[in-house]
Design an enzyme around this catalytic site. Structure first.
Site, PDB file in Angstrom:
ATOM      1  N   CYS A 237      -2.245  54.103  13.165  1.00  0.00           N
ATOM      2  CA  CYS A 237      -1.380  54.601  14.084  1.00  0.00           C
ATOM      3  C   CYS A 237      -2.121  55.063  15.182  1.00  0.00           C
ATOM      4  O   CYS A 237      -2.848  56.443  14.745  1.00  0.00           O
ATOM      5  CB  CYS A 237      -0.269  55.420  13.635  1.00  0.00           C
ATOM      6  N   ASN A 246      -6.408  53.180   8.839  1.00  0.00           N
ATOM      7  CA  ASN A 246      -6.154  52.847   7.491  1.00  0.00           C
ATOM      8  C   ASN A 246      -7.270  53.258   6.573  1.00  0.00           C
ATOM      9  O   ASN A 246      -8.475  53.549   6.703  1.00  0.00           O
ATOM     10  CB  ASN A 246      -5.592  51.603   7.319  1.00  0.00           C
TER      11      ASN A 246
END
Length: 300
Positions: A237, A246
């Site tokens: 994000c 991630n």
């Protein structure tokens, strides 16, 4: 016999969509094909979100059509709504699973998809019914399950209420996303402790504050055996600014193998795919194993 941990590689969707530039279609196809030959059994290839919303994946249908993926790899696509499902079904023979998402906090859901949680759930229930009728396996993904950047703490019971609705609608897997990297290992272990929804439980951690792998270990201790990750630590994000992506697939696989778990994934091939992505993007990627290489034990 080593215990098996399942990994879904999400880089071609979650990773590519967060890159500032649009990666060429030929490069996407090549990277997807490299990943599909790492031994990974679940691969999220693209999404069917409107091109004006995520231009980085505007060629998703073409990538899905062109990529040569072994039959033993289950292909996942992200579906935002019924229109997205309509578009995806034109290529029904090219994928096996759909990923459907919403947020655990009202503010994040409003900012992300401009809907209330209840509106999202109503729409997803219709999509899930149609997807199941097409023989597709459904994964429900709950974002900001461990904390929201707008609202702070997200009550566990609220997350589980959403999860139960998705299970009742027909999801065979629920993924809990630490979307902005707010989770800590104690919280994660407590969240998953004795949790049983009658379906596969998956954890999706971000390495925003360097706690991704620690959170994986906490989830393992609580019995979770399914994770999502992205080669090269791509994606994540964009909030907060400067956040990393991630958990890197190569870091995750390396750690699991060192801990005695089996994944079926060839670490060397994942590193090869991450290096190829690094070349395409023209910048260093953040995963540790890509930089340091795998552990080499000198055994006599």
């Amino acid at each position: 016999m080593p215990e098996h941990v399942r990994i879904r590689e999400v880089g071609p969707r979650d990773g590519f969509q967060n890159e500032p530039e649009v990666i060429a279609t030929d490069d996407k196809v090549r990277l997807v094909e490299l990943l599909a030959r790492t031994g990974v059994r679940r691969l999220e290839v693209t999404s069917f979100v409107r091109a004006d919303v995520i231009p980085q994946l505007a060629d998703g249908a073409e990538v899905l059509r062109r990529a040569e993926i072994p039959h033993d790899v289950s292909v996942t696509v992200l579906i935002p709504n019924e229109r997205g499902l309509d578009n995806a079904l034109a290529l029904r023979d090219r994928f096996d699973e759909v990923n459907l998402f919403l947020s655990a906090s009202e503010t994040h859901n409003r900012n992300n998809v401009n809907r209330s949680i209840e509106e999202s759930l109503g729409g997803l229930e219709r999509v899930i019914a149609r997807a199941r009728a097409e023989g597709l396996r459904c994964e429900g993904v709950i974002s900001v399950a461990f904390g929201c950047p707008y609202e702070g703490e997200v009550p566990r019971e609220r997350v589980l209420e959403i999860a139960r609705r998705l299970v009742d609608a027909g999801c065979e897997e629920i993924a809990f996303g630490d979307t902005t990297g707010m989770a800590n290992p104690v919280q994660v272990e407590s969240f998953f402790d004795e949790l049983d929804l009658g379906v596969e439980l998956t954890a999706h951690f971000h390495n925003t504050r360097g706690q991704g792998l620690a959170n994986v270990v906490a989830a393992l201790r609580a019995g979770v055996r399914s994770f999502e990750s992205s080669f090269g630590e791509l994606g994540g994000c964009p909030v907060p600014p400067g956040a990393t992506g991630n958990v890197a697939t190569e870091d995750l696989v390396s750690m699991l193998h060192e801990m005695g778990y089996e994944t079926g994934i060839d670490l060397g091939r994942v590193i090869e795919a991450a290096r190829a992505a690094q070349d395409v993007l023209g910048r260093p990627l953040g995963s540790h194993v890509l930089t340091a290489g795998p552990v080499e034990w000198q055994r006599g």
